[in-house]
Write an enzyme that holds these catalytic residues in place. Structure first.
Site, PDB file in Angstrom:
ATOM      1  N   CYS A   1      48.136  45.434  39.094  1.00  0.00           N
ATOM      2  CA  CYS A   1      47.689  44.261  38.331  1.00  0.00           C
ATOM      3  C   CYS A   1      47.535  44.591  36.837  1.00  0.00           C
ATOM      4  O   CYS A   1      48.142  43.936  35.976  1.00  0.00           O
ATOM      5  CB  CYS A   1      46.396  43.710  38.915  1.00  0.00           C
ATOM      6  SG  CYS A   1      45.159  44.977  39.324  1.00  0.00           S
TER       7      CYS A   1
HETATM    8  N1  LIG Z   1      43.216  43.215  44.738  1.00  0.00           N
HETATM    9  C1  LIG Z   1      44.090  43.171  43.737  1.00  0.00           C
HETATM   10  O1  LIG Z   1      43.875  42.485  42.720  1.00  0.00           O
HETATM   11  C2  LIG Z   1      45.373  43.956  43.813  1.00  0.00           C
HETATM   12  C3  LIG Z   1      46.335  43.755  42.826  1.00  0.00           C
HETATM   13  C4  LIG Z   1      47.540  44.481  42.881  1.00  0.00           C
HETATM   14  C5  LIG Z   1      47.743  45.385  43.918  1.00  0.00           C
HETATM   15  N2  LIG Z   1      46.758  45.585  44.851  1.00  0.00           N
HETATM   16  C6  LIG Z   1      47.025  46.550  45.907  1.00  0.00           C
HETATM   17  O2  LIG Z   1      47.381  45.822  47.091  1.00  0.00           O
HETATM   18  C7  LIG Z   1      46.892  46.524  48.249  1.00  0.00           C
HETATM   19  C8  LIG Z   1      45.964  45.579  49.029  1.00  0.00           C
HETATM   20  O3  LIG Z   1      44.895  45.228  48.158  1.00  0.00           O
HETATM   21  P1  LIG Z   1      43.723  44.272  48.614  1.00  0.00           P
HETATM   22  O4  LIG Z   1      42.907  44.006  47.405  1.00  0.00           O
HETATM   23  O5  LIG Z   1      44.273  43.125  49.373  1.00  0.00           O
HETATM   24  O6  LIG Z   1      42.931  45.258  49.602  1.00  0.00           O
HETATM   25  P2  LIG Z   1      41.854  44.888  50.718  1.00  0.00           P
HETATM   26  O7  LIG Z   1      41.212  43.597  50.373  1.00  0.00           O
HETATM   27  O8  LIG Z   1      40.997  46.092  50.862  1.00  0.00           O
HETATM   28  O9  LIG Z   1      42.740  44.700  52.050  1.00  0.00           O
HETATM   29  C9  LIG Z   1      43.413  45.755  52.691  1.00  0.00           C
HETATM   30  C10 LIG Z   1      44.008  45.252  54.002  1.00  0.00           C
HETATM   31  O10 LIG Z   1      44.619  46.351  54.672  1.00  0.00           O
HETATM   32  C11 LIG Z   1      44.036  46.496  55.983  1.00  0.00           C
HETATM   33  N3  LIG Z   1      43.974  47.922  56.293  1.00  0.00           N
HETATM   34  C12 LIG Z   1      43.121  48.841  55.775  1.00  0.00           C
HETATM   35  N4  LIG Z   1      43.392  50.068  56.272  1.00  0.00           N
HETATM   36  C13 LIG Z   1      44.434  49.923  57.117  1.00  0.00           C
HETATM   37  C14 LIG Z   1      45.159  50.818  57.949  1.00  0.00           C
HETATM   38  N5  LIG Z   1      44.876  52.114  57.992  1.00  0.00           N
HETATM   39  N6  LIG Z   1      46.163  50.319  58.727  1.00  0.00           N
HETATM   40  C15 LIG Z   1      46.461  49.007  58.698  1.00  0.00           C
HETATM   41  N7  LIG Z   1      45.810  48.095  57.931  1.00  0.00           N
HETATM   42  C16 LIG Z   1      44.805  48.562  57.144  1.00  0.00           C
HETATM   43  C17 LIG Z   1      42.667  45.852  55.866  1.00  0.00           C
HETATM   44  O11 LIG Z   1      42.212  45.433  57.134  1.00  0.00           O
HETATM   45  P3  LIG Z   1      40.616  45.176  57.349  1.00  0.00           P
HETATM   46  O12 LIG Z   1      40.191  44.218  56.296  1.00  0.00           O
HETATM   47  O13 LIG Z   1      40.548  44.600  58.694  1.00  0.00           O
HETATM   48  O14 LIG Z   1      40.002  46.530  57.191  1.00  0.00           O
HETATM   49  C18 LIG Z   1      42.982  44.668  54.969  1.00  0.00           C
HETATM   50  O15 LIG Z   1      43.599  43.643  55.713  1.00  0.00           O
HETATM   51  C19 LIG Z   1      46.149  47.761  47.736  1.00  0.00           C
HETATM   52  O16 LIG Z   1      46.992  48.872  47.808  1.00  0.00           O
HETATM   53  C20 LIG Z   1      45.825  47.407  46.290  1.00  0.00           C
HETATM   54  O17 LIG Z   1      45.717  48.538  45.454  1.00  0.00           O
HETATM   55  C21 LIG Z   1      45.599  44.877  44.833  1.00  0.00           C
END
Ligand SMILES: NC(=O)c1ccc[n+]([C@@H]2O[C@H](COP(=O)([O-])OP(=O)(O)OC[C@H]3O[C@@H](n4cnc5c(N)ncnc54)[C@H](OP(=O)(O)O)[C@@H]3O)[C@@H](O)[C@H]2O)c1
Length: 337
Positions: free
Chosen positions: A151
């Protein structure tokens, strides 16, 4: 081309949820598989009631075989997790769009320094294409593995690349002062993101060691074919979403406001999601959109650039869909409002 099937892994995270919302409004795709880490399988609409009647698919723990029934696999997974699963889908010829940082950095030593573990899929790293459409569209069109940009890097690179490439600003002494809302950190619970800690608070963090710093330097270096080593100072602000950056840069020589604007316009004339303003942009205009808004203010020696995006859309899920559209030769803006 007729509809394709898509899977979202990490469906319950902030980016996964947003991705599903966007994909449900996309005329060319059908979501046929979702997963997360759950104690008990449940319908998506029972986890997120606002999806009632829109997506009642069952969300369960990941089953690789079932997920591979889709044509495109979106990995909305934490870093250090995506590269455990991506190889399985790539071996089956699927398109993988990874929202994590696992395939963004070319140098695995730098990956280890910033993400704390050895890279587990060095083979596929070579074929990963950095999914910033404004600069890498020809490569994205042919890609099987997209490293969807971070981001902070998305807004930082879009704000700086044209001016660096055209030699308007010096490479030295660039300072990015960045502010992000709380969803940037994911849905996990932690003390820093607790309401009582965050509310009415403002804090800087990782001012020399943020994991997005090497990504910004790497990609700006590639675009400008030079070494970039800038200062990146992120802040956490008590907002739900959005990122606004203020960039301080030195001019190489005196230049007019109009000349800078025409540089931006030249680079972004065919970019549907970058808007260049003649005033400083503000966050509310990009929230819930896939836009990156850019504006600037100018004095004799210094340039201040302001850029903003919605971290969950242009900074993650919207950009991921934009990349899918490009790969399938659809209108780049399809499903993105
Ligand atoms: N948030 C942002 O603004 C943003 C922007 C750009 C990129 N990103 C990147 O995009 C990715 C996701 O971000 P997010 O903010 O959506 O993260 P998040 O809210 O923490 O969600 C992560 C997801 O992955 C699942 N998960 C966690 N560990 C896992 C595993 N070992 N095996 C399978 N599924 C698993 C979680 O399930 P549970 O919830 O059931 O644990 C949840 O559904 C990250 O790598 C982050 O750095 C995020």
């Amino acid at each position: 081309m007729k509809n394709i099937k898509v899977a979202v892994l990490g469906a319950t995270g902030f980016t996964g949820e947003k991705l599903i919302e966007i994909l449900l409004n996309h005329p060319k795709v059908e979501i046929n598989y979702i997963s997360a880490v759950v104690e008990k399988a449940a319908s998506f609409s029972s986890i997120f009631p606002h999806f009632k009647g829109k997506l009642d698919l069952i969300c369960d723990n990941l089953d690789l075989k079932k997920a591979a029934s889709a044509d495109v696999i979106f990995l909305s997974l934490p870093h250090r997790v995506s590269f455990l699963y991506a190889p399985y889908f790539l071996d089956k010829g699927k398109v993988v769009i990874d929202l994590s940082a696992d395939y963004r950095l070319h140098d695995t030593k730098v990956y280890k320094d910033y993400y704390g573990i050895e890279h587990k899929d060095k083979n596929n790293l070579k074929q990963a294409v950095y999914g910033l459409p404004e600069f890498f569209k020809p490569k994205i069109k042919k890609a099987k593995l997209i490293a969807n940009p971070g981001c902070y890097p998305t807004v930082s690179i879009l704000s700086l690349a044209p001016l660096l490439k055209e030699g308007i600003i010096t490479k030295d002494d660039i300072i990015i002062d960045a502010k992000s809302g709380i969803t940037g950190a994911g849905r996990k619970a932690a003390l820093d993101y607790h309401y009582a800690h965050l509310n009415q608070n403002l804090k800087a963090y990782k001012v020399f060691g943020h994991q997005h710093l090497p990504e910004i330097n790497q990609v700006l270096g590639e675009i400008t074919k030079s070494k970039i080593d800038l200062q990146f100072s992120p802040h956490l602000v008590p907002m739900e979403r959005g990122i606004l950056i203020t960039v301080y840069a030195k001019l190489k020589k005196k230049v007019s406001f109009k000349a800078i604007q025409s540089v931006y316009k030249k680079y972004y004339q065919n970019a549907p999601f970058v808007r260049v303003f003649d005033c400083l942009p503000s966050l509310k205009d990009v929230i819930q959109t896939n836009y990156c808004d850019i504006g600037f203010a100018l004095s004799e020696k210094r340039l201040v650039i302001v850029g903003c995006i919605d971290n969950l859309i242009k900074g993650a899920s919207g950009q991921a869909v934009q990349n899918m559209n490009i790969i399938f030769d659809w209108d780049e803006a399809l499903g993105l409002g």
